[in-house]
Motif scaffolding. Structure first.
Motif, short mmCIF file in Angstrom:
data_model
loop_
_atom_site.label_atom_id
_atom_site.label_comp_id
_atom_site.label_asym_id
_atom_site.label_seq_id
_atom_site.Cartn_x
_atom_site.Cartn_y
_atom_site.Cartn_z
N CYS A 1 61.79 44.95 62.98
CA CYS A 1 61.07 44.30 64.07
C CYS A 1 60.83 42.84 63.73
O CYS A 1 60.53 42.52 62.59
N PRO A 2 60.94 42.02 64.74
CA PRO A 2 60.42 40.67 64.54
C PRO A 2 58.94 40.84 64.19
O PRO A 2 58.35 41.86 64.53
N TYR A 3 58.36 39.88 63.55
CA TYR A 3 56.98 40.02 63.11
C TYR A 3 56.06 40.30 64.30
O TYR A 3 56.04 39.56 65.28
N VAL A 4 55.34 41.40 64.23
CA VAL A 4 54.34 41.76 65.24
C VAL A 4 53.01 41.84 64.50
O VAL A 4 52.84 42.70 63.63
N PRO A 5 52.07 40.94 64.82
CA PRO A 5 50.78 41.00 64.15
C PRO A 5 50.09 42.35 64.40
O PRO A 5 50.00 42.79 65.54
N CYS A 6 49.67 43.01 63.32
CA CYS A 6 48.99 44.29 63.44
C CYS A 6 48.16 44.54 62.19
O CYS A 6 48.34 43.88 61.17
N GLN A 7 47.26 45.51 62.30
CA GLN A 7 46.42 45.87 61.15
C GLN A 7 47.01 47.03 60.36
O GLN A 7 46.68 47.24 59.20
N HIS A 8 47.88 47.82 61.00
CA HIS A 8 48.44 49.01 60.36
C HIS A 8 49.87 49.20 60.86
O HIS A 8 50.12 49.07 62.05
N ILE A 9 50.77 49.54 59.94
CA ILE A 9 52.16 49.77 60.33
C ILE A 9 52.67 51.01 59.61
O ILE A 9 52.31 51.25 58.46
N GLU A 10 53.45 51.81 60.32
CA GLU A 10 54.11 52.95 59.67
C GLU A 10 55.41 53.25 60.39
O GLU A 10 55.58 52.90 61.55
N ASP A 11 56.33 53.89 59.64
CA ASP A 11 57.61 54.29 60.21
C ASP A 11 57.66 55.81 60.22
O ASP A 11 57.38 56.45 59.21
N TRP A 12 58.00 56.38 61.38
CA TRP A 12 57.99 57.84 61.52
C TRP A 12 59.32 58.49 61.14
O TRP A 12 59.41 59.71 61.07
N GLY A 13 60.36 57.74 60.91
CA GLY A 13 61.60 58.29 60.39
C GLY A 13 62.23 59.40 61.22
O GLY A 13 62.69 60.38 60.66
N LEU A 14 62.24 59.24 62.52
CA LEU A 14 62.75 60.28 63.42
C LEU A 14 64.23 60.10 63.73
O LEU A 14 64.67 59.00 64.03
N SER A 15 64.97 61.19 63.73
CA SER A 15 66.38 61.15 64.15
C SER A 15 66.45 60.96 65.65
O SER A 15 65.61 61.46 66.39
#
Length: 133
Positions: free
Chosen positions: A86-100
């Motif tokens: 992702c281009p930088y998106v300001p946020c307090q929390h980030i996670e990747d769900w790793g879904l097919s």
């Protein structure tokens, strides 16, 4: 105060749309949900709409959106596991769900993905309610 959450994928045509649908249905008391993609795409996948409808979530008015179509800052950024940077998106929390991605597969793959996303959204809602995010 609700947390702004953005579900981001490449095309915003399937997984991120399902996540937005679940978040709006299950977590509207604590989440303000958005979804977006990093590339243009003409439609939300019809099978994604169909399997969500089966589960009682209406996505008939959903359409693919780009990051520029959602708030510039969010509290929570969830990428769906599509190897998207992702281009930088300001946020307090980030996670990747790793879904097919079920795209191109049978409807059963869409149903499995729908159910996994529901569980993940329910967990996210619980963590927000418990002030863990």
């Amino acid at each position: 105060m609700k947390k702004k959450v953005a579900f981001v994928c490449v095309h915003n045509s399937c997984r991120s749309q399902m996540a937005e649908g679940w978040a709006k249905k299950l977590g509207s008391d604590v989440l303000e949900a958005y979804s977006a993609g990093t590339e243009n795409y003409p439609e939300v996948k019809p099978l994604a709409v169909q399997v969500m409808e089966e589960a009682g979530v209406d996505m008939s008015d959903h359409h693919p959106k780009l990051l520029s179509d959602i708030p510039a800052e969010v509290d929570i950024l969830i990428t769906m596991g599509c190897n998207v940077v992702c281009p930088y998106v300001p946020c307090q929390h980030i996670e990747d769900w790793g879904l097919s991605d079920p795209s191109g597969g049978p409807i059963e793959d869409y149903r499995k993905t729908r159910d996994i996303i529901k569980e993940k959204v329910e967990d996210l809602i619980q963590r927000v309610k418990n002030n863990q995010i």
